[in-house]
Design an enzyme around this catalytic site. Sequence first.
Site, short mmCIF file in Angstrom:
data_model
loop_
_atom_site.label_atom_id
_atom_site.label_comp_id
_atom_site.label_asym_id
_atom_site.label_seq_id
_atom_site.Cartn_x
_atom_site.Cartn_y
_atom_site.Cartn_z
N CYS A 135 0.83 -1.21 0.00
CA CYS A 135 0.00 0.00 0.00
C CYS A 135 0.87 1.26 0.00
CB CYS A 135 -0.92 -0.01 1.23
SG CYS A 135 -2.05 1.38 1.22
N CYS B 89 0.99 4.98 6.77
CA CYS B 89 0.35 4.88 8.09
C CYS B 89 1.36 4.20 9.00
CB CYS B 89 -0.94 4.08 8.00
SG CYS B 89 -2.06 4.70 6.72
N CYS C 285 1.05 0.49 10.22
CA CYS C 285 0.54 -0.57 9.34
C CYS C 285 1.63 -1.42 8.69
CB CYS C 285 -0.34 0.05 8.26
SG CYS C 285 -1.18 -1.22 7.29
N CYS D 76 -15.94 -9.49 7.15
CA CYS D 76 -15.35 -8.21 6.76
C CYS D 76 -14.14 -8.45 5.86
CB CYS D 76 -14.95 -7.45 8.02
SG CYS D 76 -14.19 -5.87 7.64
N CYS E 254 -19.13 -6.59 5.18
CA CYS E 254 -18.46 -5.33 5.50
C CYS E 254 -17.18 -5.30 4.68
CB CYS E 254 -18.14 -5.32 7.00
SG CYS E 254 -17.14 -3.93 7.52
N CYS F 97 -18.65 1.71 9.92
CA CYS F 97 -17.94 1.06 11.02
C CYS F 97 -16.71 1.95 11.19
CB CYS F 97 -17.57 -0.35 10.60
SG CYS F 97 -16.42 -1.16 11.72
N ARG G 133 -16.79 -2.65 19.12
CA ARG G 133 -16.11 -3.83 18.58
C ARG G 133 -14.66 -3.91 19.04
NH1 ARG G 133 -18.03 -6.45 14.37
NH2 ARG G 133 -19.57 -4.80 14.20
N1 SAM Z 1 -6.57 0.42 3.65
C1 SAM Z 1 -7.78 0.63 4.30
C2 SAM Z 1 -7.77 1.86 5.21
O1 SAM Z 1 -6.72 2.18 5.75
O2 SAM Z 1 -8.80 2.47 5.36
C3 SAM Z 1 -8.31 -0.56 5.05
C4 SAM Z 1 -7.39 -1.50 5.80
S1 SAM Z 1 -6.65 -0.87 7.28
C5 SAM Z 1 -5.44 -2.10 7.63
C6 SAM Z 1 -7.93 -0.98 8.51
C7 SAM Z 1 -7.63 -0.45 9.89
O3 SAM Z 1 -6.90 -1.40 10.64
C8 SAM Z 1 -6.82 0.83 10.02
O4 SAM Z 1 -7.57 1.97 9.81
C9 SAM Z 1 -6.36 0.75 11.44
O5 SAM Z 1 -7.28 1.42 12.29
C10 SAM Z 1 -6.33 -0.75 11.75
N2 SAM Z 1 -4.95 -1.24 11.93
C11 SAM Z 1 -4.05 -1.46 10.96
N3 SAM Z 1 -2.88 -1.89 11.48
C12 SAM Z 1 -3.03 -1.94 12.82
C13 SAM Z 1 -2.17 -2.29 13.89
N4 SAM Z 1 -0.90 -2.67 13.70
N5 SAM Z 1 -2.67 -2.24 15.15
C14 SAM Z 1 -3.95 -1.85 15.35
N6 SAM Z 1 -4.80 -1.51 14.38
C15 SAM Z 1 -4.36 -1.53 13.12
C1 DTB Z 2 -10.49 -2.40 12.27
O1 DTB Z 2 -10.73 -1.35 12.85
N1 DTB Z 2 -9.66 -3.33 12.70
C2 DTB Z 2 -9.54 -4.41 11.77
C3 DTB Z 2 -10.62 -4.06 10.73
N2 DTB Z 2 -11.03 -2.75 11.13
C4 DTB Z 2 -10.33 -4.08 9.29
C5 DTB Z 2 -8.14 -4.53 11.22
C6 DTB Z 2 -7.14 -4.76 12.29
C7 DTB Z 2 -5.82 -4.95 11.63
C8 DTB Z 2 -4.74 -5.29 12.62
C9 DTB Z 2 -3.40 -5.39 12.02
C10 DTB Z 2 -3.23 -6.49 11.02
O2 DTB Z 2 -3.69 -7.65 11.25
O3 DTB Z 2 -2.54 -6.25 10.03
FE1 SF4 Z 3 -2.71 1.26 3.45
FE2 SF4 Z 3 -2.41 0.18 5.86
FE3 SF4 Z 3 -2.84 2.79 5.63
FE4 SF4 Z 3 -4.84 1.04 5.05
S1 SF4 Z 3 -3.87 1.39 7.05
S2 SF4 Z 3 -4.22 2.86 3.87
S3 SF4 Z 3 -3.61 -0.65 4.20
S4 SF4 Z 3 -1.03 1.68 4.88
#
Ligand code: SAM
Ligand code: DTB
Ligand code: SF4
Length: 323
Positions: free
Chosen positions: A49, A53, A56, A93, A125, A185, A257
């Site tokens: 991606c 972030c 991530c 989801c 979702c 959500c 959640r």
């Molecule tokens: N790319 C899309 C976005 O960012 O909207 C969807 C996928 S993203 C991985 C979904 C959510 O997962 C993020 O907004 C964040 O709140 C959560 N998330 C991602 N990595 C995480 C981590 N290491 N620990 C906790 N929450 C995480």
């Molecule tokens: C949300 O708030 N938490 C979920 C779901 N929406 C998509 C994702 C959590 C991702 C945690 C880090 C990972 O597994 O990469």
């Molecule tokens: Fe991309 Fe992860 Fe950010 Fe979602 S949270 S936009 S997957 S870098």
Amino acid sequence: MTHTIEEVRALYQRPLMDLVYDAASVHRANHDHYEMQMCTLLSIKTGGCTEDCGYCSQSLHNDAEIEKEILMKTEAVLEEARKAKEAGSTRFCMGAAWPRVLEGRAFDRVCEMVKGVSDMGMESCVTLGMITEDQAKRLAEAGLKAYNHNLDTSEEFYDKIVTTRTYDDRLETLANVAKAGISACCGGILGMGESEEDRISLLCTLANLNPQPESVPINMLVPVKGTKLENTPKLDIFEWIRAIAVARILMPKSMVRLSAGRLTISKEAQALAFFAGANAIFTGEKLLTTPNPEKDFDHALLDDLGMRPRTPFKDEKAEQEAA
Ligand code: SAM
Ligand code: DTB
Ligand code: SF4
């Protein structure tokens, strides 16, 4: 009703036992407190991606070791949805590591997946990054129940965590989702090194969204190796409980959640979170790229607490019966 930051701060800072007691009362007045919504998460497109972030594992700006995957085939996704249903999940989801939705074959395929999951009688979702109103409408036509898009943290702290998109971008996507008639959500992540005031500000913004989110994911940071936040000190677990209790009081009808981070949270703390109003969890051994408690752990925990999984589309069915 608009909530002021002063009001939310006063609530957040109450003696913990009073806060939890009141949250439990609000919870019981608005929900069946024996019920837990079980959701399964599937990463349909993993890694690579372009957004930055800090938390991530899937961002190209971080160096986490993950297995990248191109967009899955519809049939493979529906097979996973079937398995999740058999394992007791009522909501499925699908997450894609996309900064935004682009028109084309990939989006057509996601619409197909949504239709397939909805036709199975599960709540569907997706979380696909930023989205326009027209795209959201197409997902609604395919039967989408909810769109996940988190604010992640307070507006003030946001640019310390995410550098490539703004808080307003996030709010705009949420507005597009609402205009298409899809439930939002929307929640955040705790434990990213934010201050108490940032948590209060996030909760205040979430509670003032109009309409309020149908579901509020509370993620605890999973500090993934190779990401900028890998060495962030752990947040005190009572701060997590406080945030859950405040979310329950300010958003009485929403599903609160428990999302990322449960694997390292004791079952006693999770039980206190359920008491304070959390009523949905992700089950299954994996979230998107990180591990999660196994379904046996979750079912045993619900059993021990005298709780049970919730049926799908419960609110819609109740409305139809009342009509
Ligand atoms: N790319 C899309 C976005 O960012 O909207 C969807 C996928 S993203 C991985 C979904 C959510 O997962 C993020 O907004 C964040 O709140 C959560 N998330 C991602 N990595 C995480 C981590 N290491 N620990 C906790 N929450 C995480
Ligand atoms: C949300 O708030 N938490 C979920 C779901 N929406 C998509 C994702 C959590 C991702 C945690 C880090 C990972 O597994 O990469
Ligand atoms: Fe991309 Fe992860 Fe950010 Fe979602 S949270 S936009 S997957 S870098």
